[in-house]
Design a protein around this motif. Structure first.
Motif, PDB file in Angstrom:
ATOM      1  N   PRO A  15      11.101   7.506   4.576  1.00  0.00           N
ATOM      2  CA  PRO A  15       9.806   6.828   4.748  1.00  0.00           C
ATOM      3  C   PRO A  15       8.899   6.967   3.525  1.00  0.00           C
ATOM      4  O   PRO A  15       8.091   6.071   3.239  1.00  0.00           O
ATOM      5  N   TYR A  16       9.023   8.070   2.785  1.00  0.00           N
ATOM      6  CA  TYR A  16       8.223   8.198   1.559  1.00  0.00           C
ATOM      7  C   TYR A  16       8.630   7.118   0.548  1.00  0.00           C
ATOM      8  O   TYR A  16       7.786   6.543  -0.144  1.00  0.00           O
ATOM      9  N   PRO A 163       6.117  18.473  -4.211  1.00  0.00           N
ATOM     10  CA  PRO A 163       6.912  18.594  -2.986  1.00  0.00           C
ATOM     11  C   PRO A 163       6.343  17.748  -1.847  1.00  0.00           C
ATOM     12  O   PRO A 163       5.129  17.562  -1.752  1.00  0.00           O
ATOM     13  N   ALA A 164       7.214  17.246  -1.010  1.00  0.00           N
ATOM     14  CA  ALA A 164       6.784  16.459   0.150  1.00  0.00           C
ATOM     15  C   ALA A 164       6.176  17.423   1.160  1.00  0.00           C
ATOM     16  O   ALA A 164       6.817  17.809   2.146  1.00  0.00           O
ATOM     17  N   VAL A 179       2.787  10.584   5.575  1.00  0.00           N
ATOM     18  CA  VAL A 179       3.609   9.953   4.534  1.00  0.00           C
ATOM     19  C   VAL A 179       2.707   9.392   3.428  1.00  0.00           C
ATOM     20  O   VAL A 179       2.944   9.592   2.236  1.00  0.00           O
ATOM     21  N   ASN A 180       1.652   8.702   3.852  1.00  0.00           N
ATOM     22  CA  ASN A 180       0.736   8.092   2.870  1.00  0.00           C
ATOM     23  C   ASN A 180       0.083   9.147   1.973  1.00  0.00           C
ATOM     24  O   ASN A 180      -0.153   8.906   0.794  1.00  0.00           O
ATOM     25  N   GLU A 193      -2.919   2.445  -9.033  1.00  0.00           N
ATOM     26  CA  GLU A 193      -4.008   2.261  -8.055  1.00  0.00           C
ATOM     27  C   GLU A 193      -3.431   2.057  -6.658  1.00  0.00           C
ATOM     28  O   GLU A 193      -2.431   1.356  -6.485  1.00  0.00           O
ATOM     29  N   HIS A 194      -4.094   2.634  -5.660  1.00  0.00           N
ATOM     30  CA  HIS A 194      -3.642   2.469  -4.270  1.00  0.00           C
ATOM     31  C   HIS A 194      -4.782   2.868  -3.348  1.00  0.00           C
ATOM     32  O   HIS A 194      -5.786   3.463  -3.799  1.00  0.00           O
ATOM     33  N   ASP A 195      -4.602   2.542  -2.042  1.00  0.00           N
ATOM     34  CA  ASP A 195      -5.623   2.992  -1.092  1.00  0.00           C
ATOM     35  C   ASP A 195      -4.965   3.786   0.039  1.00  0.00           C
ATOM     36  O   ASP A 195      -5.359   3.699   1.193  1.00  0.00           O
ATOM     37  N   LEU A 196      -3.963   4.583  -0.329  1.00  0.00           N
ATOM     38  CA  LEU A 196      -3.219   5.330   0.679  1.00  0.00           C
ATOM     39  C   LEU A 196      -3.950   6.586   1.145  1.00  0.00           C
ATOM     40  O   LEU A 196      -3.689   7.089   2.237  1.00  0.00           O
TER      41      LEU A 196
END
Ligand SMILES: Cc1cc2nc3c(=O)[nH]c(=O)nc-3n(C[C@H](O)[C@H](O)[C@H](O)COP(=O)(O)O)c2cc1C
Length: 209
Positions: A15-16, A163-164, A179-180, A193-196
């Motif tokens: 999912p990542y 690390p996750a 995940v986000n 750039e992102h809005d996670l």
């Protein structure tokens, strides 16, 4: 259009990879996507729910992964695991950086020790020698001294080992939030750039930064 390499290996955490593919294509990058055999196996199991057996056709798994998770307007170039003619195999090609998510212990070891055998390892090698961003997202617990030493070697060589390990201080409600969080941090280190992420101190007035 800038190129970014996205390597997906066989650690748990497909999912990542899905969120990373969506984030990079949404941000307008040309994404060179390379999935290891074990990576396709994990995608098949964790995202496509095909059961734990190795899929008979990794190509079908990867095509379906792109269809389901890339931005429809995005530019994704599928790269073969031995495709050493790819721009990502050469330091002279213009590339923004590389993200390997999830990153297995064996890929971590191969990159740390310069014993790469495939394009994922080579692309990472190129980023290190050219001093471009390389972000690695291992997922393993507990970790052996071998993996810890690989992470230290890679960090000293200039990689970001991320690390996750999602935080909980943003009060997640759903798995997606976790995940986000991890992918948002990884994209930050690539300068994408992102809005996670809800950024500490920016959404909640009064909280420390
Ligand atoms: C379902 C599944 C889950 C796995 N989870 C992990 C994991 O979390 N971390 C890890 O380092 N390896 C994990 N592995 C083992 C790797 O897939 C294996 O070491 C593989 O050789 C990695 O190859 P690659 O780095 O070329 O993808 C998992 C394998 C499977 C089939």
């Amino acid at each position: 259009m800038e190129r970014v390499f996205l390597g997906v290996t066989g650690a748990s955490g497909a999912p990542y990879a899905a969120v990373a593919l969506r984030g990079l294509t949404r941000a307008g990058y040309e994404v060179g996507l390379c999935v290891s055999h074990a990576g396709a196996h994990v995608i098949s199991h964790e995202l496509q729910r095909n059961g734990p057996d190795e899929p008979p056709n990794a190509g079908v798994v990867v095509d379906e992964f792109v269809r389901a998770h890339a931005d429809p307007a995005g530019d994704v170039r599928l790269l073969g695991l031995q495709e050493m003619t790819s721009p990502f195999a050469s330091g002279s090609a213009r590339t923004k950086g590389a993200l390997i998510v999830p990153c297995s212990g064996s890929t971590l070891g191969a990159i740390a020790h310069g014993t790469g055998r495939n394009l994922i390892h080579r692309a990472a090698d190129v980023m290190l020698k050219e001093r471009r961003p390389l972000v690695l997202v291992p997922r393993e617990t507990p970790v052996s001294s071998i993996q810890l030493e690989s992470m230290l070697t890679l960090t000293r060589a200039g990689a970001v080992v991320l690390p996750a390990a999602p935080g909980f201080y943003h009060l997640p409600d759903r798995i997606d939030d976790l995940v986000n969080f991890v992918v948002g941090k990884a994209l930050d280190h690539l300068g994408v750039e992102h809005d996670l992420l809800e950024r500490w101190g920016e959404q909640q007035p009064g909280l420390a930064s």
